[in-house]
Design a protein around this motif. Structure first.
Motif, PDB file in Angstrom:
ATOM      1  N   ASN A  17       0.825  -1.213   0.000  1.00 10.54           N
ATOM      2  CA  ASN A  17       0.000   0.000   0.000  1.00 10.54           C
ATOM      3  C   ASN A  17       0.863   1.268   0.000  1.00 10.54           C
ATOM      4  N   ALA A  20       2.075   1.717  -3.466  1.00 14.63           N
ATOM      5  CA  ALA A  20       0.993   2.217  -4.320  1.00 14.63           C
ATOM      6  C   ALA A  20       0.813   3.722  -4.151  1.00 14.63           C
ATOM      7  N   ARG A  21       0.912   4.204  -2.905  1.00 17.26           N
ATOM      8  CA  ARG A  21       0.802   5.639  -2.651  1.00 17.26           C
ATOM      9  C   ARG A  21       1.951   6.395  -3.311  1.00 17.26           C
ATOM     10  N   ARG A  23       3.639   5.619  -5.870  1.00 18.42           N
ATOM     11  CA  ARG A  23       3.581   5.576  -7.333  1.00 18.42           C
ATOM     12  C   ARG A  23       2.284   6.161  -7.887  1.00 18.42           C
ATOM     13  N   ASP A  24       1.435   6.713  -7.026  1.00 19.08           N
ATOM     14  CA  ASP A  24       0.186   7.301  -7.498  1.00 19.08           C
ATOM     15  C   ASP A  24       0.501   8.466  -8.443  1.00 19.08           C
ATOM     16  N   ASP A  26      -1.062  11.020  -9.383  1.00 15.49           N
ATOM     17  CA  ASP A  26      -1.540  12.351  -9.016  1.00 15.49           C
ATOM     18  C   ASP A  26      -0.979  12.847  -7.692  1.00 15.49           C
ATOM     19  N   THR A  27      -0.854  11.944  -6.727  1.00 16.15           N
ATOM     20  CA  THR A  27      -0.479  12.378  -5.375  1.00 16.15           C
ATOM     21  C   THR A  27       0.795  11.729  -4.869  1.00 16.15           C
ATOM     22  N   GLY A  28       1.468  10.957  -5.708  1.00 18.64           N
ATOM     23  CA  GLY A  28       2.646  10.224  -5.269  1.00 18.64           C
ATOM     24  C   GLY A  28       3.910  11.052  -5.254  1.00 18.64           C
ATOM     25  N   ILE A  33       7.549   8.147  -9.056  1.00 21.52           N
ATOM     26  CA  ILE A  33       6.715   8.102 -10.260  1.00 21.52           C
ATOM     27  C   ILE A  33       7.579   8.058 -11.523  1.00 21.52           C
ATOM     28  N   ARG A  79       4.798  -3.210  -8.338  1.00 20.13           N
ATOM     29  CA  ARG A  79       3.840  -2.120  -8.522  1.00 20.13           C
ATOM     30  C   ARG A  79       3.937  -1.549  -9.931  1.00 20.13           C
ATOM     31  N   GLN A  83       0.905  -1.550 -12.703  1.00 20.97           N
ATOM     32  CA  GLN A  83       0.443  -0.349 -13.404  1.00 20.97           C
ATOM     33  C   GLN A  83       0.520  -0.517 -14.919  1.00 20.97           C
TER      34      GLN A  83
END
Length: 266
Positions: A17, A20-21, A23-24, A26-28, A33, A79, A83
Motif C-alpha cells: 500500500n 501504491a501511494r 507511485r500514485d 496524481d499524489t505520489g 513516479i 507495482r 500499473q
C-alpha cells in the motif's frame, strides 16, 4: 515457529500500500513516479549486495534492515508491473511458491528420497528452461547482468554438465600458467584486455574445481587488503603518502603480522 507466528502470519500489504501511494500518478512522490524497471534495477542489485555484506559481517540487525530494503525492491518492481497491466505482487508470490513446490517433489510430493533432491532440482530446472527457451544451447538462460565472476562460474558449470571440463585441477592450473604467460607476452592494450579476461576466467575455473566460491573469496581478499592498508595508514599517520615503496612494504609486513596475532586461536 511459535504459535504466535502461526496466528499472525507476515503481512506484506502495508508495504504494498505504501508503494501504491508513492507511485500514485496524481499524489505520489515525483521521484518514485519517474522510475521504471531499468532505472530501479541497479538499486535492486545494490540491495542484494548489502544483504550479502550484512551476512558476511554477521550483523543481524543490519541483515533485518537490508532484507527490508530488498523486499521494497520486489514491491517497487511489482507495482510498476501492475500499473503496466503485466502482473501483481500476488502473482509474484504465487509464482515462486508454486515453483518451490514443483521443484521439491521429494518434500511435497512422491518424488525420490531427500538425499537425491538436489539432482532432481537441477533436472526440473533444466526441463523448465528447455520448455521456456528457444535457445537450445546448454548455456542458455545464464543472465548477462550477473557479476562477471558469478556468470563465469555458472557458464563453466553448464559446460561441465555436457562433459566439457578438465578432469582435475592439474589441467586448470596449467591453463592459468599458460594464460599468465600470454598476459606477459601481450603487446597492446587490446591484447592485455583479452588475456587478463582469459586469466580471470581460468582462475574462476580453478576456484570451481576446488569448490571455492570465487566471488566470496575475492570479497575476503578485498577485506584483508583493506584491513592491512588501514593499519599501515594508522601506523604512519600523515606522513604515509611520502614514504618510499620499501618503507610502505615494511609497514605492510607489520600490518600483516599484527592481523595474524589478532586471529582467534582454534
Amino acid at each position: 515457529m511459535t504459535s504466535n507466528a502461526k496466528a499472525n502470519p507476515a503481512d506484506i500489504m502495508p508495504l504494498v500500500n505504501v508503494m501504491a501511494r508513492l507511485r500514485d500518478p496524481d499524489t505520489g512522490c515525483p521521484w518514485d513516479i519517474r522510475q521504471d524497471f531499468a532505472s530501479i534495477a541497479p538499486y535492486t542489485i545494490e540491495e542484494a549486495y548489502e544483504v550479502a555484506d550484512a551476512i558476511e559481517r554477521n550483523d543481524m540487525p543490519a541483515l533485518k534492515d537490508e532484507l527490508g530494503d530488498l523486499l521494497l525492491q520486489v514491491a517497487f518492481h511489482s507495482r510498476m508491473a501492475e500499473q503496466a497491466g503485466q502482473f501483481t505482487i500476488q502473482d509474484v508470490i504465487d509464482g515462486v511458491t508454486e515453483k518451490m513446490i514443483r521443484r521439491h517433489p521429494h518434500i511435497f510430493g512422491d518424488g525420490i528420497s531427500r538425499e537425491h533432491g538436489h539432482a532432481q532440482w537441477e533436472s526440473i530446472k533444466a526441463a523448465e528452461r528447455a520448455e521456456r527457451d528457444t535457445d537450445g544451447s546448454a548455456l542458455a538462460g545464464v543472465a548477462k547482468a550477473l557479476p562477471a565472476l558469478l556468470r563465469a562460474e555458472k557458464i563453466q558449470k553448464r559446460a561441465a554438465r555436457t562433459g566439457f571440463d578438465w578432469p582435475d585441477t592439474r589441467g586448470v592450473i596449467a591453463k592459468i600458467e599458460e594464460d599468465l604467460q600470454e598476459v606477459h607476452d601481450a603487446a597492446s592494450p587490446e591484447d592485455h584486455h583479452e588475456e587478463i579476461g582469459d586469466l580471470l576466467f581460468a582462475v574462476v575455473n580453478l576456484a570451481r574445481h576446488l569448490k571455492v566460491d570465487a566471488e566470496t573469496a575475492l570479497r575476503s581478499a578485498n577485506a584483508k587488503f583493506e584491513a592491512r592498508f588501514r593499519i599501515m595508514e594508522d601506523i604512519a599517520g600523515e606522513k604515509f603518502n611520502a614514504l618510499s615503496l620499501d618503507e610502505k612494504e615494511q609497514l605492510w609486513q607489520r600490518a600483516k603480522h599484527r592481523l595474524l596475532q589478532q586471529r582467534p586461536v582454534s
